[in-house]
Design a protein around this motif. Structure first.
Motif, short mmCIF file in Angstrom:
data_model
loop_
_atom_site.label_atom_id
_atom_site.label_comp_id
_atom_site.label_asym_id
_atom_site.label_seq_id
_atom_site.Cartn_x
_atom_site.Cartn_y
_atom_site.Cartn_z
N ARG A 189 0.85 -1.20 0.00
CA ARG A 189 0.00 0.00 0.00
C ARG A 189 0.88 1.25 0.00
NH1 ARG A 189 -4.26 3.22 -0.95
NH2 ARG A 189 -5.10 4.31 0.85
N ALA A 190 1.95 1.22 0.78
CA ALA A 190 2.86 2.36 0.85
C ALA A 190 3.46 2.65 -0.52
CB ALA A 190 3.98 2.09 1.85
N LEU A 191 3.85 1.59 -1.25
CA LEU A 191 4.47 1.78 -2.57
C LEU A 191 3.48 2.39 -3.56
CD1 LEU A 191 6.90 1.46 -4.41
CD2 LEU A 191 6.13 -0.87 -4.92
N SER A 192 2.25 1.86 -3.56
CA SER A 192 1.26 2.40 -4.50
C SER A 192 0.95 3.87 -4.17
CB SER A 192 -0.03 1.57 -4.48
OG SER A 192 -0.67 1.65 -3.22
N SER A 196 8.35 17.58 -6.51
CA SER A 196 8.64 17.66 -5.08
C SER A 196 9.76 16.70 -4.70
CB SER A 196 7.39 17.35 -4.26
OG SER A 196 7.71 17.19 -2.89
N ALA A 197 10.85 17.25 -4.16
CA ALA A 197 11.95 16.40 -3.69
C ALA A 197 11.52 15.54 -2.51
CB ALA A 197 13.14 17.28 -3.31
N ASP A 198 10.65 16.09 -1.65
CA ASP A 198 10.17 15.31 -0.50
C ASP A 198 9.40 14.08 -0.95
OD1 ASP A 198 11.05 16.87 1.79
OD2 ASP A 198 9.71 18.42 1.06
N VAL A 199 8.59 14.22 -1.98
CA VAL A 199 7.81 13.09 -2.48
C VAL A 199 8.73 12.03 -3.08
CG1 VAL A 199 6.15 12.43 -4.27
CG2 VAL A 199 5.71 14.44 -2.85
N ILE A 200 9.76 12.47 -3.80
CA ILE A 200 10.73 11.52 -4.38
C ILE A 200 11.48 10.79 -3.27
CG2 ILE A 200 12.85 11.39 -5.76
CD1 ILE A 200 11.64 13.73 -7.43
N ASP A 201 11.82 11.52 -2.21
CA ASP A 201 12.49 10.89 -1.06
C ASP A 201 11.58 9.85 -0.41
OD1 ASP A 201 14.57 10.85 1.19
OD2 ASP A 201 12.72 11.38 2.25
N THR A 202 10.28 10.15 -0.32
CA THR A 202 9.34 9.19 0.26
C THR A 202 9.33 7.89 -0.55
OG1 THR A 202 7.90 10.88 1.21
CG2 THR A 202 6.90 8.74 0.74
N LEU A 203 9.29 8.03 -1.88
CA LEU A 203 9.30 6.83 -2.73
C LEU A 203 10.59 6.05 -2.49
CD1 LEU A 203 8.03 5.11 -4.92
CD2 LEU A 203 9.01 6.66 -6.64
N ARG A 252 11.49 -1.86 1.57
CA ARG A 252 11.17 -3.11 0.85
C ARG A 252 12.45 -3.83 0.40
NH1 ARG A 252 5.96 -3.45 -1.61
NH2 ARG A 252 6.93 -4.44 -3.43
N ASP A 253 13.61 -3.30 0.81
CA ASP A 253 14.91 -3.86 0.45
C ASP A 253 15.23 -3.76 -1.04
OD1 ASP A 253 15.61 -4.58 3.09
OD2 ASP A 253 14.40 -6.40 2.94
N SER A 254 14.59 -2.82 -1.75
CA SER A 254 14.92 -2.56 -3.16
C SER A 254 15.96 -1.45 -3.18
CB SER A 254 13.66 -2.15 -3.93
OG SER A 254 12.70 -3.15 -3.89
N LEU A 255 17.21 -1.82 -2.88
CA LEU A 255 18.24 -0.82 -2.61
C LEU A 255 18.60 0.00 -3.85
CD1 LEU A 255 20.62 -2.76 -0.17
CD2 LEU A 255 18.67 -1.28 0.36
N LEU A 256 18.68 -0.64 -5.01
CA LEU A 256 19.03 0.11 -6.22
C LEU A 256 17.96 1.15 -6.54
CD1 LEU A 256 20.84 0.58 -8.64
CD2 LEU A 256 19.60 -1.23 -9.85
N MET A 257 16.67 0.77 -6.44
CA MET A 257 15.56 1.70 -6.69
C MET A 257 15.59 2.84 -5.66
SD MET A 257 13.92 0.58 -9.35
CE MET A 257 12.24 1.17 -9.30
N ALA A 258 15.85 2.48 -4.41
CA ALA A 258 15.91 3.49 -3.35
C ALA A 258 17.04 4.49 -3.63
CB ALA A 258 16.12 2.81 -2.00
#
Length: 809
Positions: free
Chosen positions: A709-712, A724-731, A738-744
Motif C-alpha cells: 500500500r505504501a508503494l502504490s 517535489s523532492a520530499d515526495v521523491i524521497d518518500t518513494l 522493501r529492500d529494493s536498494l538500487l531503486m531506493a
C-alpha cells in the motif's frame, strides 16, 4: 448427413437459378463498364452541372450544396472538388479550400488549375514552405511562367532561402526582360542578401522599363526607405504625387512615409491635400484617423473613421475599422452596434461574428456570447475561431477539461494559428502543469513572435517556475517595443524581487506609481519588497496608505501587524487592530489577526476568549475554529485542537488541511493508528490529494507495515507532485524498507539533485550505502547530513554507525 434424391433435385434447381442471376449480373459488369455504379456517377454529374449553373447565376451557397452532393455521389469527381475549393477560398474558409483542392489534384494530377489555386492559397496565407513545394511542381509542369516564378521567388525569400530565390528570380528576369516585376522582386532578394548596389540597379532598371506605372515607382520609393536613403524616398514620392495627382495612393504612400518618420504634421498635411484635391476615398480618411490617433487626438480619429463610413456606407473595411476603433476606445455598445450593422449587410462574415462574440465575452454577457458562438459553429463546424471562442467561454466558467478540448480542436483546424496553442497552454497553466504550458506557449510564440500577451505569459510561467533570469530576458523584449507596458513592468519587478535585485524591483514599482499613483495592488507588492529589504518603515508607510482602499483591507492590516510583531511592538499592533475594527466591526479576518497577536504574545486566555466570540458569531466559518486549534496546540491541549479540526471537517468535508493537521497531532501523541485513519479518511474524500498520499506512504514505511500500500501511495504521490523532492524521497524510503536498494538509491539521488542541502536526503542515501557495505560512500553521506543540520536523534544514530564502520574497516 444423407440427402434424399428429391431434396437433391430441389437444391440443384435453386443452384441453377443463383448461377443464372450471377451470370446476368456479371454480363452487366462486363458489358456496360460497371453499370452497377453508373447511377451514382450520372447523378454526380447532374449535381455538378447544377452547381455550374448556380455559379453562372451567382448563387454561391446553392453551388456549394450541388458540388458537395456531386462528390458525395462520386468522391473521385476532381472538377467538383476543384469548384468547391474555389468557392471556399471566396468564402474565406481556407482549410476546407485546401482539403478540396488536394482532393482535386489527387484524383486528377493533370488538373493544373487546381494546383495553381492551391499554390496561391498557400502563398496568400503565408504558408511559404507549402507554397514552394506546389510552385516547384508547377514550374516543372508549365515552365518559366511568371505566375509561378514570382510567387515562388517571394516564398523562397520569406523562408530565408535567398540563394534559391535569386536563382529563380534571375531566371524570371532572363526569360521576361521587358517586365518590371521580376526585376523588382530580384532587387528585394539582393537586398536581403546584403547586396544593396545590385538591388538598386535592379529597382531603378524596373522603373526605367515602366516609368508611367505608379506601382513600379512606389516600389523604388520603398527600396530607398529600406536602405535609409530617406531624402531620395521622399523626393520619389513627391514626384509621384505630382505625376499622379488624381490617384489617392500618391497621398497615402507619402503620408505613410511621413508617419514612419514620425513627421505627423506632414503626414496629416499630405492626406488633407488629397482631400482638398477632391479625392473622396475612404482610405484617405482611414489613414487620417491613424495619424490623429498617433497625435492622441482620439475624438478626431473617431470622426475620421465615421467620415470614411459616411463617404462609402457599403465599404466593408470602413465599417470594420470604425467598429474596431470603438473597441480600442472601450466604447463597447457602439462597437457592438457597428458590428451588427456589418452582419446585416454581410451575414456570412464569420470573422465579424467572432468579434461580436469576443466583445460579449469581454462584457461578461456569456449567454449572448454562447448564442453567437453556437450560431457560428452551426454555420461552419470546422471554423477554428469558433472553437477557440467556445473554449475561452468554457474556461471562464471553470470548465478546464472541456475548454482544453475546444482549444485542441482549434489547433487541429488551424495549425498555423498561434492562438490555439496559446489558449491550450493556458488550460495547463490553470492546473499548474507548467511543463506542458511552457511547451505550448513557446510553440505559440514561434507562430506569432510579435504577440505581447504570449510573451508576457511565457515570462509569468518562468517566474512561477523560479526561472527569473529567463523571465527577465522575455520581459525586456516586450519593454523594448512597449516601454510603458505596466503588466511587463510588474512582472519584471516580481522577477527582480525573486532574484533578490530589490532596488531594481522598487524602481519598477515606483515608475508605475509615478504614472498612476492610485494602484493599491502595486503598493502592496512594493511593501513586500521593502520588507524583504528590511526597510520596515517604508513598508509600513505604503501599507498604511492602502489600508482602506485595497480590495481586501485585511491583507495590508495583516502586513502591518506582522511588522509590529516582528519588532515586538504588540501594543501598536493591538491598537491598529482596534482602530480598524472601530471602522469595520464585522470584519472577521481583522478579529482573527488581533487574536493572532494575543497568541504570539502567549496571552492564550485573551486569544481564546476572542476566538470563542468569533466562533459564536460566525458559526459557518472554519477560520476561527482553525485558529482556536492553533491556540490549543500552543498549550499542548491536543484534545481541544482535535475537536476544533473535527468541527472544521463537519463544516466542509473537503477541507483537506484539517485532516492533515489531525494526522500530525496524532503522530505527535504517538497514536499512529488514528494518524493513519485521518490520512485514509482524507483519501476517501479525494484520492488524488498528493500530500496525504505522500505522508501516509512515509508513515507506513516508517512503521514497516502495509508496504505494498505504501508503494502504490508513493508512486501516486510522485505522479501528482512530480517536482517535489520530499515526495521523491518518500518513494525512495518505501523502496528502502522493501529492500529494493538500487531503486531506493536512484530516488534519493534524484531528491538530492533537486534539494542538495536537505540533510535527511543525504542521511537516507547514506543508509543505502551502509546496507550495501559501501562504507566510504556511506560515511561521506552521513557526514554531509550532519553538516547540513540533521536532527539530534538521527545524528546520534549516524555517529554510532560511523563509529561502527570505523571499527569494521
Amino acid at each position: 448427413m444423407i440427402v434424399s434424391g428429391r431434396e437433391k433435385g430441389v437444391k440443384n434447381a435453386r443452384l441453377i437459378k443463383i448461377l443464372i442471376l450471377l451470370s446476368i449480373m456479371t454480363s452487366g459488369f462486363l458489358g456496360t463498364g460497371c453499370s452497377f455504379f453508373e447511377g451514382d456517377e450520372k447523378r454526380a454529374e447532374r449535381y455538378y452541372q447544377a452547381g455550374i449553373k448556380a455559379l453562372e447565376e451567382q448563387k454561391s451557397d446553392a453551388a456549394i450544396i450541388h458540388f458537395r452532393n456531386a462528390v458525395q455521389k462520386n468522391p473521385y469527381h476532381a472538377q467538383a472538388h476543384y469548384q468547391l475549393g474555389s468557392l471556399f477560398i471566396e468564402a474565406r474558409r481556407p482549410h476546407q479550400a485546401e482539403k478540396e483542392l488536394k482532393q482535386a489534384i489527387k484524383y486528377d494530377p493533370g488538373l493544373n488549375e487546381a494546383r495553381k489555386l492551391l499554390a496561391l492559397l498557400y502563398f496568400r496565407s503565408r504558408a511559404y514552405p507549402q507554397a514552394i513545394q506546389v510552385y516547384t511542381e508547377l514550374k516543372e509542369r508549365l515552365g518559366a511562367d511568371l505566375e509561378t516564378l514570382i510567387p515562388l521567388g517571394i516564398s523562397l525569400i520569406n523562408t530565408e532561402k535567398i540563394d534559391d530565390a535569386i536563382q529563380v528570380l534571375s531566371e524570371a528576369v532572363r526569360v521576361h526582360p521587358d517586365k518590371p516585376n521580376p526585376k523588382i522582386q530580384l532587387g528585394r532578394a539582393f537586398l536581403r542578401n546584403n547586396q544593396p548596389e545590385e538591388a538598386r540597379r535592379m529597382m531603378e532598371a524596373a522603373v526605367a522599363i515602366d516609368y508611367d506605372n505608379i506601382i513600379t515607382r512606389l516600389s523604388l520609393a520603398d527600396f530607398y526607405t529600406a536602405i535609409r536613403l530617406y531624402d531620395l524616398a521622399e523626393g520619389t514620392l513627391l514626384d509621384i504625387k505630382s505625376d499622379f495627382p488624381d490617384n489617392p495612393v500618391s497621398y497615402l504612400t507619402l503620408a505613410r512615409h511621413y508617419l514612419n518618420r514620425n513627421q505627423l504634421e506632414d503626414a496629416e498635411a499630405a492626406l488633407r491635400e488629397g482631400m482638398e484635391h477632391g479625392l473622396k476615398q475612404p482610405a484617405l480618411y482611414q489613414a487620417l484617423a491613424v495619424v490623429q490617433h498617433r497625435r492622441n487626438d482620439r475624438a478626431g480619429a473617431l470622426q475620421s473613421f465615421k467620415d470614411a463610413v459616411a463617404l462609402s456606407p457599403d465599404d466593408q473595411n470602413s465599417l470594420i475599422l470604425l467598429a474596431d476603433y470603438h473597441v480600442l476606445l472601450k466604447q463597447y455598445p457602439e462597437a457592438l452596434e457597428t458590428y451588427e450593422r456589418i452582419i446585416e449587410k454581410w451575414p456570412k462574415l464569420l470573422p465579424v461574428k467572432s468579434k461580436i462574440a469576443e466583445l460579449l465575452l469581454a462584457e461578461r454577457q456569456e449567454d449572448q456570447a454562447l448564442k453567437h458562438i453556437e450560431e457560428i459553429l452551426k454555420e461552419e463546424p470546422e471554423y477554428a475561431k469558433g472553437h477557440l471562442l467556445k473554449g475561452i467561454l468554457l474556461r471562464k466558467e471553470g470548465k478546464i477539461s472541456e475548454a482544453r478540448e475546444e482549444f485542441s480542436m482549434a489547433r487541429v483546424l488551424d495549425p498555423k494559428s498561434a492562438e490555439g496553442h496559446y489558449y491550450y497552454g493556458l488550460t495547463f497553466l490553470d492546473d499548474q502543469q507548467y511543463d506542458i504550458s511552457l511547451s505550448e506557449i513557446l510553440q505559440a510564440l514561434e507562430k506569432d513572435p510579435t504577440s505581447v500577451k504570449m510573451r508576457l505569459t511565457l515570462s509569468y510561467v518562468y517566474v512561477k517556475t523560479g526561472k527569473a533570469s529567463l523571465a527577465l530576458e522575455e520581459i525586456d523584449k516586450v519593454l523594448k517595443e512597449h516601454p510603458d507596458n505596466d503588466e511587463a513592468l510588474v512582472l519584471r519587478a516580481i522577477a527582480y524581487a525573486q532574484s533578490k535585485q530589490y532596488e531594481a524591483a522598487v524602481a519598477d514599482y515606483r515608475s508605475i506609481l509615478k504614472r498612476n499613483p492610485d494602484q493599491p495592488q502595486i503598493r502592496m507588492q512594493l511593501a513586500v519588497v521593502y520588507r524583504a529589504q528590511g526597510k520596515l518603515d517604508e513598508a509600513l508607510s505604503d501599507l498604511r496608505e492602502i489600508l482602506y482602499s485595497y480590495s481586501d483591507p485585511s491583507r495590508p492590516l495583516q502586513g502591518m501587524v506582522e511588522i509590529y510583531m516582528e519588532r515586538k511592538q504588540y501594543r501598536e499592533a493591538l491598537d491598529l487592530c482596534d482602530e480598524y475594527l472601530k471602522k469595520r466591526p464585522h470584519d472577521l479576518r481583522a478579529s482573527l489577526i488581533k487574536a493572532g497577536v494575543f497568541i504570539d504574545q502567549k496571552q492564550m486566555g485573551k486569544a481564546k476568549s476572542l476566538l470563542s466570540d468569533m466562533i459564536s458569531r460566525y458559526p459557518e466559518s472554519a477560520l476561527p475554529l482553525r485558529l482556536m486549534a492553533t491556540a490549543s496546540l500552543a498549550e499542548r491541549d491536543y484534545d481541544s485542537a482535535l475537536e476544533m479540526y473535527r468541527k472544521v471537517i463537519q463544516l466542509n468535508a473537503h477541507n483537506y488541511p484539517a485532516y492533515i493537521r489531525m494526522a500530525h497531532i496524532y503522530r505527535s501523541m504517538g497514536d499512529m493508528g488514528k494518524a493513519i485513519d485521518s490520512y485514509e479518511s482524507l483519501l476517501k474524500v479525494n484520492a488524488s490529494y498528493g500530500p496525504a498520499a505522500n505522508d501516509l506512504a512515509y508513515l507506513y514505511a516508517e512503521l514497516g507495515r502495509d508496504l505494498d500500500r505504501a508503494l502504490s501511495l508513493a508512486i501516486e504521490a510522485k505522479k501528482l507532485i512530480p517536482e517535489s523532492a520530499d515526495v521523491i524521497d518518500t518513494l525512495g524510503w518505501v523502496y528502502f524498507k522493501r529492500d529494493s536498494l538500487l531503486m531506493a538509491k536512484n530516488q534519493f539521488k534524484a531528491a538530492i539533485g533537486m534539494a542538495p542541502k536537505h540533510p535527511v536526503f543525504h542521511y537516507h542515501l547514506g543508509l543505502v550505502y551502509y546496507r550495501e557495505q559501501d562504507f566510504p560512500q556511506a560515511r561521506e553521506e552521513f557526514r554531509q547530513a550532519i553538516k547540513l543540520g540533521l536532527g539530534k536523534k538521527d545524528s546520534a544514530q549516524v555517529e554510532r554507525m560511523i563509529e561502527k564502520m570505523g571499527a569494521e574497516s
